[in-house]
Scaffold this active site. Structure first.
Site, mmCIF file in Angstrom:
data_model
loop_
_atom_site.group_PDB
_atom_site.id
_atom_site.type_symbol
_atom_site.label_atom_id
_atom_site.label_comp_id
_atom_site.label_asym_id
_atom_site.label_seq_id
_atom_site.Cartn_x
_atom_site.Cartn_y
_atom_site.Cartn_z
ATOM 1 N N HIS A 1 0.838 -1.198 0.000
ATOM 2 C CA HIS A 1 0.000 0.000 0.000
ATOM 3 C C HIS A 1 0.871 1.246 0.000
ATOM 4 O O HIS A 1 2.070 1.192 0.263
ATOM 5 C CB HIS A 1 -0.940 0.002 1.205
ATOM 6 C CG HIS A 1 -0.240 -0.141 2.523
ATOM 7 N ND1 HIS A 1 0.137 -1.375 3.001
ATOM 8 C CD2 HIS A 1 0.162 0.755 3.435
ATOM 9 C CE1 HIS A 1 0.733 -1.237 4.178
ATOM 10 N NE2 HIS A 1 0.773 0.051 4.465
ATOM 11 N N GLY A 2 0.256 2.372 -0.283
ATOM 12 C CA GLY A 2 1.002 3.621 -0.292
ATOM 13 C C GLY A 2 0.071 4.793 -0.501
ATOM 14 O O GLY A 2 -1.110 4.617 -0.836
#
Lengths: 166, 616
Positions: free
Chosen positions: A77-78
């Site tokens: 994720h980011g």
């Protein structure tokens, strides 16, 4: 016995994050980087953000610590500046790959989550939701046995009350 | 001598009846202790039993014995880890808190009953302490699990506040009797009393407990004698402290705690025995106290009693709870719950007999009031404990069944426990290879028994369900082992509780993780490695599972090696109101003002020689 509610207000549901055409079965990759690149490219077509930028963000997060959470599941994720909502992508790999997971198990189920910089609490809620969903061993077994993207999507978005009687 | 048979017949019959009725009453959730009390009343002069009993001396003697046993058992069962974590808040609550409670309730008593200042404060002091046994019995009956800190706070508070209430009662009584002339004299009497009682209690408790431990470890006795020796020893400490004017109640609780801190060869058999004794003590005390009262005499004081009980429950306890716990960063919900479960039990009723024995005029009336305050508390708070816990969101989901574990007493105390587990299908132990079992350094795998034969751990690649595994471990890792060898049924919550969502190495910069999850950390802390950040701000020795709230997320100690954190997990959606909250401002203040000094202090700490009973 009563259970303790985990969220107070808006309940984050998987269908808010994931559209049916962001689910892939039979993704082919031979390494963690390659798998993430494949997903970044697919994410790029949905979000309009260059794949390289997405990949950099995701890999930046991986450098802090692996998102391979164990039992063959990874949740890379980011946060990205230029998107305006949460985007989820799910892929099942044909062949499990090494993901430096905390339990050293190879990974074949990947849920990628991209959040706008401003998402704040929603980002955390969504990640927690995905994490809880994929922590369920029965769910993972079903995902591994499911036939094609449509079945995967149906499984991922079904009402959790039907799967978790406990 | 026929009457002796009658006495035995009556008392044993009442006890058997109490247990049976108690069993039925738990079905509809009535507080069990109330049932014992009512049974005692029914057996008494106003009830169908018609037993004439108004001997306050007998009641006082039985009460003393029973309380000493209950406190000794409570001390034995207090977890060392919890004790240290909550000692400061619990001690504040049971010293300052009891004084505040006594003062406010005393005011109410003065006003409602139209008595003098000292008399009012005496009544306030009598009802100021809480009953641990009542609280925990009710919680376990309803299947309500509390978060560790909350549970431990209530438990240690209840252990420590009885001595304080006893001491306040005796003090006000002494003032009443000797008629302290000036406020200065009064203050002086109070202070002297406090110091002798509390310090004496600590000294007697710690010395007595250590001595008892040494004796039990040195002597070889028939197994059945160990618990008898332990209980007799505990009572001896109690009586010796009382004889010397120290607080016997504090002494016996601490003796139990010190004695129970180290595992020894008879831990199991003693704990089982004292558990039974504590039950017997509870039943006997409440029956006798029920017998002692004449319900018809209670009625004239009904209005005053309810008024005082209302002030105690709704004003005094919450005020005390808030003032004492707020500085320790308890959340409003936690304080709310602790305030609500300030259940009164046998101690106030027992203390109520003291002024009567001292022949203070009007004390019979006070006794009736105290009695009804306790009953009100048992009914109102006792009945709603589970409701309050759920409403305030302080209860945990029910724990999955504990794995089949057997504790084995070793012939010599080596500071470790021998445990045997049967590997459960679906357990973590089964899913991982032998080489990758998550066993801490302090845990040694002694042997594996499969199909009745001992196997060498190095020969086996995987454990199979039904294997018996013997392990040598320190007490602190037992919970972890339970999770490793237990079933994974309903384990979603346990896993979240235990591990959180993602794991980081301890050298990951705090700022990077904070930025990722939208948490604010002061600039001077951003470069600090996550492990060190947690070690600094946890304020207790780090151990796996310890949590630190940071903005919307929680950091969890995932792994430690020799008191250093090696891995840190995060939980993205922690339960509200569970643990110490650290907002950025507070962290900044600590890092600038206090940390340089504190870090130095912490480094000094392990060098201080520790008493024998503390080490393990």
């Amino acid at each position: 016995m009563g259970t303790v509610p985990l969220t107070n207000g808006f309940a984050m549901e998987i269908q808010h994050l994931l559209s049916p055409d962001s689910v892939y079965s039979g993704l082919k990759a031979s390494s963690k980087r390659q798998a993430l690149q494949e997903l970044a490219e697919r994410a790029s077509t949905v979000t309009g953000i260059p794949a390289r930028e997405i990949l950099e963000t995701i890999l930046g997060r991986e450098r802090l610590g692996t998102t391979g959470v164990g039992q063959g599941v990874a949740i890379p994720h980011g946060r990205l500046e230029k998107i305006n909502r949460l985007y989820g992508l799910f892929a099942r790999l044909d062949d499990p790959i090494d993901f430096e997971s905390i339990d050293d198990q190879p990974v074949d189920l990947i849920f990628m989550l991209l959040a706008p910089e401003s998402a704040g609490a929603d980002h955390l809620k969504a990640l927690a939701k995905v994490s809880r969903l994929l922590r369920d061993r029965a769910m993972c077994d079903k995902l591994r046995g499911a036939d094609g993207p449509g079945a995967l999507y149906a499984l991922l978005t079904q009402n959790p009350a039907q799967t978790n009687a406990a | 001598m026929e009457w002796i048979d009658h006495v035995i017949l009556l008392s044993s019959g009442l006890i058997v009846l109490s247990i049976l009725v108690g069993l039925v009453s738990t079905r509809f959730g009535a507080p069990l202790l109330l049932v014992f009390l009512i049974l005692g009343m029914l057996a008494g002069e106003d009830g169908p039993g018609g037993i004439q009993f108004s001997n306050f001396y007998v009641a006082y003697t039985v009460g003393s014995l029973a309380l000493a046993i209950i406190l000794f058992d409570g001390g034995l069962r207090t977890e060392r880890k919890d004790f240290r974590d909550v000692l400061a808040p619990a001690a504040t609550l049971s010293s300052v808190g009891v004084v505040i409670t006594a003062a406010i309730t005393g005011l109410a008593a003065k006003w409602f009953m139209g008595i003098g200042w000292i008399e009012g404060l005496l009544v306030g002091a009598i009802v100021a302490s809480t009953d641990a046994a009542a609280v925990f019995f009710l919680l376990s009956v309803r299947g309500v699990r509390l978060r560790g800190r909350l549970r431990a706070t209530l438990e240690v508070e209840a252990g420590l506040n009885d001595p304080m209430a006893v001491f306040l009662t005796i003090t006000f009584l002494t003032i009443l009797q000797t008629g302290a002339a000036s406020p200065l004299d009064t203050a002086q009497t109070l202070m002297t009393h406090a110091i002798v009682q509390l310090l004496g209690g600590v000294v007697f408790g710690v010395l007595g407990g250590s001595l008892l431990l040494a004796i039990v470890n040195r002597l070889t006795l028939s197994v059945g004698l160990y618990p008898v020796l332990a209980v007799a020893g505990g009572l001896f400490v109690f009586a010796a402290a009382q004889t010397f004017g120290a607080s016997g109640f504090l002494a016996v609780y601490l003796a139990g705690y010190v004695f129970g801190r180290r595992r020894h060869k008879a831990t199991q058999v003693i704990e089982r025995f004292t558990d039974g004794m504590a039950w017997l003590a509870q039943i006997a005390m409440f029956l006798i106290l029920g017998l002692l009262i004449t319900p018809s005499k209670l009625l004239p004081m009904l209005a005053a009693s309810i008024g005082i009980a209302a002030v105690l429950i709704l004003v005094a306890r919450p005020v005390a709870g808030f003032l004492c716990l707020w500085p320790y960063k308890y959340s409003t919900r936690e304080i709310g719950f602790i305030s609500w479960v300030g259940l009164r039990g046998a101690v106030p009723i027992y203390l109520g007999t003291i002024p009567i024995l001292a022949g203070i005029p009007g004390s019979q009336e006070w006794f009736s009031v105290v009695y009804m305050v306790v009953i009100t508390s048992l009914v109102v708070q006792g009945w709603t404990i589970g409701l309050a816990g759920r409403w305030l969101h302080v209860v945990l989901p029910p724990r999955p069944a504990a794995p089949p574990r057997v504790d084995i007493d070793l012939p010599h105390d080596i500071g470790k426990d021998m445990l045997a587990y049967t590997v459960q299908p679906g357990s973590l132990a089964m899913r991982r290879s032998m080489a990758r079992l998550p066993l801490p350094d302090e845990v040694a795998l002694v042997s594996i028994i499969r199909d009745g034969e001992i196997r060498n751990a190095s020969e086996l690649e995987h454990l199979a369900p039904g294997d018996d595994v013997l392990l040598l471990t320190t007490q602190e890792h037992v919970a972890l082992l339970d999770r490793v060898f237990g079933t994974k049924d309903g384990a979603r919550d346990t896993a979240v509780d235990l591990l959180g969502e993602f794991v980081f190495a301890s050298d990951t910069p705090t700022g990077a993780v904070a930025a990722m999850y939208d948490v604010k950390v002061p600039a001077n802390q951003r470069g600090v490695p996550l492990g060190q950040f947690m070690e600094t701000h946890l304020l207790t020795r780090p151990s796996a599972g310890k949590r630190l709230r940071l903005g919307a997320i929680e950091l969890i100690v995932a792994e430690t090696r020799k008191d250093r954190i090696t891995r840190v997990a995060i939980e993205l959606e922690p339960m509200e109101g569970s643990i110490r909250r650290f907002d950025p401002a507070l962290i900044w203040m600590r890092s600038v003002l206090w940390l340089p000094l504190e870090t130095r202090l912490i480094r000094l700490l392990p060098k201080v020689p520790k008493p024998v009973w503390w080490r393990r």
